[in-house]
Structure formats: structure tokens, C-alpha cells
Design a protein around this motif. Structure first.
Motif, PDB file in Angstrom:
ATOM      1  N   VAL A 162       0.750  -1.203   0.182  1.00  0.00           N
ATOM      2  CA  VAL A 162      -0.051  -0.065  -0.112  1.00  0.00           C
ATOM      3  C   VAL A 162       0.848   1.419   0.035  1.00  0.00           C
ATOM      4  O   VAL A 162       0.454   2.447  -0.328  1.00  0.00           O
ATOM      5  N   VAL A 163       2.060   1.187   0.292  1.00  0.00           N
ATOM      6  CA  VAL A 163       3.065   2.337   0.409  1.00  0.00           C
ATOM      7  C   VAL A 163       3.792   2.340  -0.880  1.00  0.00           C
ATOM      8  O   VAL A 163       4.685   1.491  -1.214  1.00  0.00           O
ATOM      9  N   PRO A 164       3.561   3.559  -1.831  1.00  0.00           N
ATOM     10  CA  PRO A 164       4.362   3.315  -3.143  1.00  0.00           C
ATOM     11  C   PRO A 164       5.639   3.208  -3.073  1.00  0.00           C
ATOM     12  O   PRO A 164       6.155   2.360  -3.636  1.00  0.00           O
ATOM     13  N   GLY A 165       6.442   3.662  -2.084  1.00  0.00           N
ATOM     14  CA  GLY A 165       8.087   3.539  -1.883  1.00  0.00           C
ATOM     15  C   GLY A 165       8.317   1.885  -1.857  1.00  0.00           C
ATOM     16  O   GLY A 165       9.226   1.392  -2.488  1.00  0.00           O
ATOM     17  N   ILE A 166       7.629   1.204  -0.993  1.00  0.00           N
ATOM     18  CA  ILE A 166       7.536  -0.193  -0.617  1.00  0.00           C
ATOM     19  C   ILE A 166       7.253  -0.927  -1.997  1.00  0.00           C
ATOM     20  O   ILE A 166       7.861  -2.027  -2.274  1.00  0.00           O
ATOM     21  N   ARG A 167       6.193  -0.430  -2.529  1.00  0.00           N
ATOM     22  CA  ARG A 167       5.649  -1.202  -3.766  1.00  0.00           C
ATOM     23  C   ARG A 167       6.923  -1.414  -4.736  1.00  0.00           C
ATOM     24  O   ARG A 167       7.161  -2.403  -5.353  1.00  0.00           O
ATOM     25  N   SER A 168       7.598  -0.176  -5.125  1.00  0.00           N
ATOM     26  CA  SER A 168       8.757  -0.128  -5.999  1.00  0.00           C
ATOM     27  C   SER A 168       9.831  -0.993  -5.543  1.00  0.00           C
ATOM     28  O   SER A 168      10.553  -1.799  -6.296  1.00  0.00           O
ATOM     29  N   LEU A 169      10.125  -0.912  -4.193  1.00  0.00           N
ATOM     30  CA  LEU A 169      11.266  -1.946  -3.608  1.00  0.00           C
ATOM     31  C   LEU A 169      11.100  -3.401  -3.803  1.00  0.00           C
ATOM     32  O   LEU A 169      11.692  -4.250  -4.133  1.00  0.00           O
ATOM     33  N   VAL A 170       9.687  -3.782  -3.543  1.00  0.00           N
ATOM     34  CA  VAL A 170       9.266  -4.976  -3.469  1.00  0.00           C
ATOM     35  C   VAL A 170       9.246  -5.779  -5.152  1.00  0.00           C
ATOM     36  O   VAL A 170       9.540  -6.675  -5.318  1.00  0.00           O
ATOM     37  N   SER A 171       8.697  -4.657  -5.879  1.00  0.00           N
ATOM     38  CA  SER A 171       8.736  -4.948  -7.214  1.00  0.00           C
ATOM     39  C   SER A 171      10.325  -5.321  -7.719  1.00  0.00           C
ATOM     40  O   SER A 171      10.586  -6.349  -8.594  1.00  0.00           O
ATOM     41  N   GLN A 175      11.591  -9.062  -9.325  1.00  0.00           N
ATOM     42  CA  GLN A 175      11.936  -9.100 -10.581  1.00  0.00           C
ATOM     43  C   GLN A 175      13.509  -9.263 -10.532  1.00  0.00           C
ATOM     44  O   GLN A 175      13.791 -10.164 -11.400  1.00  0.00           O
ATOM     45  N   GLN A 176      14.228  -8.994  -9.634  1.00  0.00           N
ATOM     46  CA  GLN A 176      15.629  -9.232  -9.994  1.00  0.00           C
ATOM     47  C   GLN A 176      16.259 -10.215  -8.962  1.00  0.00           C
ATOM     48  O   GLN A 176      16.942 -11.068  -9.229  1.00  0.00           O
ATOM     49  N   LEU A 177      16.092 -10.029  -7.469  1.00  0.00           N
ATOM     50  CA  LEU A 177      16.597 -10.783  -6.508  1.00  0.00           C
ATOM     51  C   LEU A 177      16.051 -12.030  -6.407  1.00  0.00           C
ATOM     52  O   LEU A 177      16.932 -13.316  -6.305  1.00  0.00           O
ATOM     53  N   LEU A 178      15.025 -12.288  -6.266  1.00  0.00           N
ATOM     54  CA  LEU A 178      14.115 -13.448  -5.924  1.00  0.00           C
ATOM     55  C   LEU A 178      14.381 -14.555  -7.071  1.00  0.00           C
ATOM     56  O   LEU A 178      14.615 -15.679  -6.515  1.00  0.00           O
ATOM     57  N   PRO A 179      14.265 -14.170  -8.387  1.00  0.00           N
ATOM     58  CA  PRO A 179      14.498 -15.375  -9.187  1.00  0.00           C
ATOM     59  C   PRO A 179      16.056 -16.087  -8.905  1.00  0.00           C
ATOM     60  O   PRO A 179      16.250 -17.028  -9.328  1.00  0.00           O
ATOM     61  N   TRP A 180      16.600 -15.049  -8.768  1.00  0.00           N
ATOM     62  CA  TRP A 180      18.191 -15.362  -8.763  1.00  0.00           C
ATOM     63  C   TRP A 180      18.477 -16.239  -7.485  1.00  0.00           C
ATOM     64  O   TRP A 180      19.150 -17.375  -7.683  1.00  0.00           O
ATOM     65  N   ILE A 181      17.995 -15.741  -6.160  1.00  0.00           N
ATOM     66  CA  ILE A 181      18.521 -16.433  -4.999  1.00  0.00           C
ATOM     67  C   ILE A 181      17.523 -18.099  -5.139  1.00  0.00           C
ATOM     68  O   ILE A 181      17.991 -18.798  -4.825  1.00  0.00           O
ATOM     69  N   GLY A 182      16.321 -17.704  -5.442  1.00  0.00           N
ATOM     70  CA  GLY A 182      15.598 -18.970  -5.539  1.00  0.00           C
ATOM     71  C   GLY A 182      16.071 -19.812  -6.480  1.00  0.00           C
ATOM     72  O   GLY A 182      16.066 -21.068  -6.418  1.00  0.00           O
ATOM     73  N   GLY A 183      16.496 -19.268  -7.563  1.00  0.00           N
ATOM     74  CA  GLY A 183      16.999 -20.188  -8.676  1.00  0.00           C
ATOM     75  C   GLY A 183      18.560 -20.774  -8.330  1.00  0.00           C
ATOM     76  O   GLY A 183      18.443 -22.177  -8.246  1.00  0.00           O
ATOM     77  N   GLU A 193      10.446 -17.302 -11.018  1.00  0.00           N
ATOM     78  CA  GLU A 193       9.912 -16.214 -11.802  1.00  0.00           C
ATOM     79  C   GLU A 193       8.518 -16.328 -12.134  1.00  0.00           C
ATOM     80  O   GLU A 193       7.819 -15.229 -12.167  1.00  0.00           O
ATOM     81  N   TYR A 194       7.988 -17.545 -11.888  1.00  0.00           N
ATOM     82  CA  TYR A 194       6.610 -17.796 -11.805  1.00  0.00           C
ATOM     83  C   TYR A 194       6.103 -16.875 -10.588  1.00  0.00           C
ATOM     84  O   TYR A 194       4.794 -16.384 -10.610  1.00  0.00           O
ATOM     85  N   LEU A 195       6.732 -16.908  -9.553  1.00  0.00           N
ATOM     86  CA  LEU A 195       6.071 -16.187  -8.129  1.00  0.00           C
ATOM     87  C   LEU A 195       5.574 -14.726  -8.313  1.00  0.00           C
ATOM     88  O   LEU A 195       4.290 -14.603  -8.492  1.00  0.00           O
ATOM     89  N   PRO A 196       6.646 -14.264  -8.854  1.00  0.00           N
ATOM     90  CA  PRO A 196       6.098 -12.389  -9.135  1.00  0.00           C
ATOM     91  C   PRO A 196       5.057 -12.373 -10.379  1.00  0.00           C
ATOM     92  O   PRO A 196       4.149 -11.729 -10.136  1.00  0.00           O
ATOM     93  N   ASP A 197       5.002 -13.196 -11.046  1.00  0.00           N
ATOM     94  CA  ASP A 197       4.266 -13.176 -12.446  1.00  0.00           C
ATOM     95  C   ASP A 197       2.814 -13.714 -11.806  1.00  0.00           C
ATOM     96  O   ASP A 197       1.706 -12.801 -11.863  1.00  0.00           O
ATOM     97  N   SER A 198       2.699 -14.562 -10.971  1.00  0.00           N
ATOM     98  CA  SER A 198       1.284 -15.157 -10.349  1.00  0.00           C
ATOM     99  C   SER A 198       0.972 -13.909  -9.524  1.00  0.00           C
ATOM    100  O   SER A 198      -0.154 -13.852  -9.255  1.00  0.00           O
TER     101      SER A 198
END
Ligand SMILES: C[S@@+](CC[C@H](N)C(=O)[O-])C[C@H]1O[C@@H](n2cnc3c(N)ncnc32)[C@H](O)[C@@H]1O
Length: 238
Positions: A162-171, A175-183, A193-198
Motif C-alpha cells: 500500500v505504500v508506493p515506496g515499498i511497492r517499487s522496492l518489492v517489485s 523481478q531481480q533478486l528473488l528469481p536469482w536466489i530462488g533459482g 520467476e513464476y512467483l512474481p508473475d502469479s
């Protein structure tokens, strides 16, 4: 509402891909959950327990749908006197759940065709599962079917910060960190990669409220968790 004819034809393929994906990442699922969320996922499951605790009588039958490795079922079991049943369609995830909590009852089954009679449960929970179904509306209708009249549904799911700043950070994180570490740690980059898409395709807080009402829930409300990164929606079967 529900699936179009084309979507119905694609649904079995969607289910198969989701099941295979969770089977692949199952050995590392718990570790990655806690690591990628800095352990915040535990507090999100505790929020579900806190919300349901006062509503559940001793031995009340409760179904935890898409229970995976059982963390939400276990959190409910530890803090309530309810009878918890977990259901999931991915056997490797269920096998881990059964090893972690042999005293609980885990059943293999599809959330869109639950192997339970109408009006069987006092409460139904679904943690990070609804987003994975071929149809959110059909999933909600099936969860409603197995609830007793006036029974409670609790949906824990990723949502819209709900907070715009947090929204951009989470996005950026998604997009960048999660697929890399998760992979790296699970061996399946595509799953992360499916996680953020879903998450992007899943209805936001208000839309989910509207869907729950359409499907036949009343007293629908939600609580943002960690600034709306996740949300807990609850509703009573009308
Ligand atoms: C992200 S995990 C969540 C597991 C657990 N609820 C938790 O809080 O960690 C999603 C789970 O949903 C299950 N799932 C997805 N689609 C399903 C379906 N149609 N029927 C049953 N389980 C399903 C997957 O097998 C997986 O175990």
C-alpha cells in the motif's frame, strides 16, 4: 465468472505444471520461504491463527487447503484445539508435511475438486495457494462448498503493497533478486520467476473482497500484512 471454454481446456495443463513445479522445489521449499521472506512468512501465518482462534470451538473440523509442507496446518494445530486436515495435490510437498507433523491428517487432493462432502468444515484456510489455481473464482466456490453455513474462510496471499515506496522496492526484489536466489538454491529459476508473475496476476485487496462476496461470503474483511506485501482476507459462508 469462472473459466471460459478455452481456459477450461488449459486448466489441466496449468495444474500439471504447478504440481510439477512444487514437486521440484519441495526439498528446499521451507528453507527458501523463510530465507526469501526474512522469516516474515511465519508472522503472516500467525496472523491467520490469531484471527481464527476466537472463532474455533474445541475439535472444530478445519481444512487447510494447498497446505504444502504443512506450516499453516501446524501453526493452527499448535494454537487451537481444532481438528486440522491438510489437503494438497503435490505428493512430495505432502510427504514433507507428514514427516514434520505425523500427528496431523494430510490428504492428497485438488483444491478445485476437494475430496470432502458439502458443509464439512467449521473453517477453511488457504495460505499462498489461491493464486496458484487455474481459476480464483472456482477455487473460492469450492472452498465455500465444503464450509458449513456460517463457517469461516481465511485466505492468506501475497497482495499489493500500500505504500508506493515499498511497492517499487518489492517489485525490484521480485523481478531481480528473488528469481536469482530462488533459482540458485532450489535449482529451479523458473519457479521463482513464476512467483512474481502469479502475484501480479492475482486480484488486489479490494478485488478479492469483491470476488469473495460474489461467490457467497459475507462479513468479508481484510488485513494488510507488512504494508500489504501480503493480506489476510476473511469471510463467513452466507
Ligand atoms: C506456495 S505453496 C503454499 C504452501 C503452504 N500453504 C504454505 O503456507 O507454505 C502452494 C501449494 O499449493 C498447492 N496447490 C496448487 N494448486 C493446487 C490445487 N489445484 N490443488 C491442491 N493444491 C494445490 C501446491 O502443490 C503447493 O503445495
Amino acid at each position: 465468472m469462472g473459466l471460459t471454454e478455452t481456459e477450461k481446456n488449459l486448466a489441466p495443463d496449468h495444474a500439471r505444471r504447478v504440481r510439477e513445479m512444487f514437486a521440484r522445489i519441495s526439498p528446499r521449499y521451507d528453507l527458501l520461504n523463510h530465507l526469501l521472506s526474512a522469516n516474515i512468512d511465519r508472522s503472516w501465518r500467525r496472523a491467520v491463527v490469531r484471527r481464527l482462534q476466537p472463532l474455533l470451538k474445541t475439535n472444530a473440523p478445519v481444512l487447510d487447503v494447498a497446505c504444502g509442507t504443512g506450516d499453516l496446518s501446524i501453526a493452527l494445530f499448535e494454537k487451537t484445539a481444532a481438528q486440522i486436515v491438510g489437503v494438497d495435490f503435490c505428493r512430495p510437498m505432502l510427504e514433507i508435511a507428514a514427516r514434520k507433523a505425523p500427528q496431523l491428517h494430510f490428504v492428497e487432493g485438488d483444491a478445485l475438486r476437494l475430496p470432502f462432502a458439502d458443509s464439512s468444515f467449521d473453517a477453511v484456510t488457504i495460505g499462498f495457494g489461491l493464486r496458484n489455481l487455474a481459476s480464483v473464482e472456482d477455487g473460492l466456490a469450492e472452498l465455500r462448498r465444503v464450509l458449513k453455513s456460517e463457517g469461516w474462510l481465511a485466505v492468506l496471499e501475497f497482495s499489493k503493497p500500500v505504500v508506493p515506496g515499498i511497492r517499487s522496492l518489492v517489485s525490484l526484489y521480485y523481478q531481480q533478486l528473488l528469481p536469482w536466489i530462488g533459482g540458485l538454491l532450489s535449482g529451479s529459476r523458473s519457479a521463482y520467476e513464476y512467483l512474481p508473475d502469479s502475484i501480479a496476476q492475482f486480484p488486489d485487496q479490494e478485488k478479492l473482497v469483491a470476488l469473495m462476496r460474489e461467490v457467497g461470503f459475507e462479513a468479508v474483511a481484510f488485513e494488510n500484512l507488512t504494508g500489504g506485501i501480503a493480506a489476510l482476507h476473511t469471510g463467513r459462508r452466507a
